[in-house]
Design a protein around this motif. Structure first.
Motif, PDB file in Angstrom:
ATOM      1  N   CYS A 128      37.578  39.556  36.797  1.00 57.34           N
ATOM      2  CA  CYS A 128      36.323  39.205  36.143  1.00 57.34           C
ATOM      3  C   CYS A 128      36.389  37.734  35.744  1.00 57.34           C
ATOM      4  O   CYS A 128      37.234  37.340  34.929  1.00 57.34           O
ATOM      5  CB  CYS A 128      36.092  40.075  34.906  1.00 57.34           C
ATOM      6  N   SER A 129      35.533  36.904  36.329  1.00 58.96           N
ATOM      7  CA  SER A 129      35.551  35.475  36.055  1.00 58.96           C
ATOM      8  C   SER A 129      35.064  35.192  34.642  1.00 58.96           C
ATOM      9  O   SER A 129      34.536  36.069  33.957  1.00 58.96           O
ATOM     10  CB  SER A 129      34.673  34.726  37.059  1.00 58.96           C
ATOM     11  N   PHE A 130      35.210  33.926  34.196  1.00 59.93           N
ATOM     12  CA  PHE A 130      34.792  33.578  32.836  1.00 59.93           C
ATOM     13  C   PHE A 130      33.281  33.674  32.668  1.00 59.93           C
ATOM     14  O   PHE A 130      32.771  33.745  31.551  1.00 59.93           O
ATOM     15  CB  PHE A 130      35.289  32.168  32.478  1.00 59.93           C
ATOM     16  N   LYS A 131      32.554  33.702  33.798  1.00 57.83           N
ATOM     17  CA  LYS A 131      31.106  33.873  33.745  1.00 57.83           C
ATOM     18  C   LYS A 131      30.700  35.341  33.795  1.00 57.83           C
ATOM     19  O   LYS A 131      29.516  35.668  33.808  1.00 57.83           O
ATOM     20  CB  LYS A 131      30.453  33.120  34.900  1.00 57.83           C
ATOM     21  N   GLY A 132      31.699  36.237  33.851  1.00 58.36           N
ATOM     22  CA  GLY A 132      31.410  37.667  33.853  1.00 58.36           C
ATOM     23  C   GLY A 132      31.208  38.273  35.224  1.00 58.36           C
ATOM     24  O   GLY A 132      30.869  39.455  35.335  1.00 58.36           O
ATOM     25  N   LYS A 133      31.420  37.493  36.282  1.00 54.45           N
ATOM     26  CA  LYS A 133      31.247  38.003  37.640  1.00 54.45           C
ATOM     27  C   LYS A 133      32.507  38.732  38.085  1.00 54.45           C
ATOM     28  O   LYS A 133      33.598  38.172  38.062  1.00 54.45           O
ATOM     29  CB  LYS A 133      30.933  36.858  38.606  1.00 54.45           C
ATOM     30  N   GLU A 134      32.368  39.990  38.510  1.00 48.26           N
ATOM     31  CA  GLU A 134      33.511  40.786  38.924  1.00 48.26           C
ATOM     32  C   GLU A 134      33.629  40.816  40.449  1.00 48.26           C
ATOM     33  O   GLU A 134      32.623  40.846  41.162  1.00 48.26           O
ATOM     34  CB  GLU A 134      33.386  42.218  38.379  1.00 48.26           C
ATOM     35  N   HIS A 135      34.853  40.795  40.938  1.00 40.12           N
ATOM     36  CA  HIS A 135      35.090  40.900  42.377  1.00 40.12           C
ATOM     37  C   HIS A 135      36.508  41.393  42.630  1.00 40.12           C
ATOM     38  O   HIS A 135      37.351  41.404  41.717  1.00 40.12           O
ATOM     39  CB  HIS A 135      34.864  39.560  43.078  1.00 40.12           C
ATOM     40  N   ASN A 136      36.764  41.808  43.865  1.00 40.10           N
ATOM     41  CA  ASN A 136      38.087  42.259  44.274  1.00 40.10           C
ATOM     42  C   ASN A 136      38.723  41.215  45.193  1.00 40.10           C
ATOM     43  O   ASN A 136      38.020  40.485  45.897  1.00 40.10           O
ATOM     44  CB  ASN A 136      37.996  43.602  45.014  1.00 40.10           C
ATOM     45  N   ALA A 137      40.035  41.158  45.181  1.00 42.71           N
ATOM     46  CA  ALA A 137      40.741  40.197  46.027  1.00 42.71           C
ATOM     47  C   ALA A 137      42.135  40.704  46.350  1.00 42.71           C
ATOM     48  O   ALA A 137      42.726  41.463  45.574  1.00 42.71           O
ATOM     49  CB  ALA A 137      40.818  38.832  45.343  1.00 42.71           C
ATOM     50  N   ILE A 138      42.635  40.300  47.502  1.00 44.29           N
ATOM     51  CA  ILE A 138      44.024  40.567  47.876  1.00 44.29           C
ATOM     52  C   ILE A 138      44.779  39.243  47.826  1.00 44.29           C
ATOM     53  O   ILE A 138      44.386  38.269  48.474  1.00 44.29           O
ATOM     54  CB  ILE A 138      44.128  41.194  49.278  1.00 44.29           C
TER      55      ILE A 138
END
Length: 343
Positions: A175-185
Motif C-alpha cells: 500500500c503506497s503512501f497515497k493509499g494505492k494498493e498493488h501486488n508485486a513479485i
C-alpha cells in the motif's frame, strides 16, 4: 589431494553452502557461489570439475570425512548437495582471547535489540553464539540504540532479511503512501535502514528494473516459487553514494552541487555531523557548505528539518522550489491565524 593455494578458501565457501539448510545448492550453483566469492577476493575462476574434486576430497575419511549427501530435486536427474548433519562443519571455530573479547562486545550490543518484534530473529543468532562459544554478555544496561518499536512492518524484517540472504523471491501486497494498493513479485537484493525505517530493494518483474519498498507499507508477504533473478547490474557498495537516504527513482538524474547557508548557531553542528559524505566547507565566515548529490525527497525533508536555520543558496531552480514550498506552508499558517482573528 588438491594443491591449489585457494583450496582452503573453496572449502570454507562450500562448507557454508552445505551447512545452509534454507537453500538447495545444485552443483552448478556451487560453482557459481565459489566463483562469485573467489573472483572478488582473488580474481580467479574454477571449473565444475574442480568443485567435484573438492567435494570428493572433503568426503574423504582421511581429510575431513564430511557427510556431504546428494539429494534429488525431482527434476530429471538434478540433485542438490547438503550435509546430512545440520550441525556439522569441517572447521572447529577456535577463537583467540582477543577474538573472544571482541565477540563478547558484539553479543552485548546485539543483545540490546532482544525482545522487540523487529529483531526476534536475532534471538536465535545470539543464543547460538552464547552457547557455541560459552560467552555470556554483561548483564548491566550500559548501551542503548535508537529503536522505534511502534513502527509498522517490523514483523516482516527478519523474513525479508532471510530471503534476501538466500536469494528467495517473494510476493508482497503493498500500500503506497497515497493509499494505492498493488501486488508485486520482488527478487530481493539489498535491505537498508534510513531514518528508523527499513527498506528492501530488488528486481521487479513488472517494471524490469530495481524497485524500492518500505517495510512499513507492506501488508502481507509470502515466498514465490519462481527462479531468482540474479543481480548483475547494481553495486550496492556505491549505489547510495550520490543520494541522501534510499530513494533513487531515476539513475539518469544528474548530480547537483547544492550550496547551503546556515545560521551561526547551527553551523558548528553541521560541521561536526556532515549532511553527506561529499560535504565541503565553502566559506567559514558565511557559514556555507556544499554537497554533491542527486536531489530526492529525503534531501528536501532534511533541508526542511533545519528550518529556520538554513537557506538554499544554489542552484537557482532548487532554491526556488524550496522557497515555493515554504510560501505554501506559510499560507496555511496565515489562513489559520486569519480564522482565529475573525472568530
Amino acid at each position: 589431494m588438491p594443491t591449489n593455494k585457494n583450496a582452503q578458501l573453496r572449502y570454507k565457501i562450500l562448507d557454508r553452502c552445505f551447512s545452509n539448510f534454507k537453500h538447495k545448492y545444485t552443483i552448478e550453483e556451487l560453482v557459481d557461489e565459489v566463483n562469485e566469492n573467489l573472483s572478488d577476493l582473488t580474481g580467479q575462476i574454477i571449473s565444475l570439475r574442480q568443485i567435484r574434486d573438492d567435494i570428493k576430497y572433503m568426503r574423504d575419511r582421511a581429510s575431513y570425512n564430511a557427510p556431504i549427501k546428494a539429494y534429488p530435486l525431482g527434476i530429471g536427474r538434478q540433485c542438490y548437495y547438503r550435509y546430512e548433519d545440520s550441525g556439522f562443519s569441517i572447521f572447529d571455530n577456535e577463537l583467540s582471547a582477543e577474538e573472544i573479547k571482541d565477540l563478547r562486545s558484539t553479543i552485548e550490543m546485539l543483545g540490546k535489540y532482544r525482545g522487540t518484534p523487529a529483531n526476534a530473529w536475532l534471538e536465535e543468532v545470539i543464543s547460538n553464539l552464547e552457547y557455541r562459544f560459552n560467552i555470556k554478555p554483561n548483564t548491566e544496561n550500559l548501551i542503548a540504540f535508537e529503536n522505534n518499536e511502534q513502527l509498522r512492518g517490523l514483523e516482516f524484517l527478519s523474513e525479508v532479511i532471510d530471503m534476501t540472504i538466500h536469494h528467495q523471491p517473494f510476493h508482497i501486497h503493498y500500500c503506497s503512501f497515497k493509499g494505492k494498493e498493488h501486488n508485486a513479485i520482488i527478487h530481493p537484493y539489498f535491505v537498508k535502514q534510513y531514518n528508523n525505517r527499513w527498506f528492501v530493494l530488488g528486481y521487479n518483474d513488472k517494471y524490469n528494473a530495481i524497485s524500492i519498498y518500505a517495510l512499513d507499507r507492506i501488508q502481507s508477504i509470502k515466498e514465490s516459487d519462481i527462479s531468482f533473478h540474479k543481480n548483475d547490474s547494481v553495486d550496492f557498495k556505491t549505489y547510495f553514494d550520490n543520494i541522501i537516504g534510499v530513494t533513487l527513482l531515476d539513475e539518469s538524474i544528474p548530480i547537483e552541487t547544492i550550496i547551503l547557508r546556515f545560521e551561526a548557531s547551527r553551523f558548528p553542528y553541521v560541521l561536526s555531523k556532515p549532511i553527506h559524505q561529499s560535504q565541503e566547507t565553502v566559506n567559514m565566515d558565511d557559514h556555507t557548505i556544499s554537497i554533491k548529490v542527486k536531489p530526492n525527497n529525503e534531501l528536501r525533508q532534511l533541508i526542511f528539518s533545519y528550518i529556520p536555520d538554513v537557506e538554499v543558496v544554489s542552484p537557482a531552480w532548487f532554491r526556488e522550489e524550496i522557497m515555493n514550498k515554504i510560501e505554501e506552508n506559510l499560507k496555511k499558517y496565515s489562513a489559520v491565524q486569519k480564522g482565529r482573528t475573525e472568530g
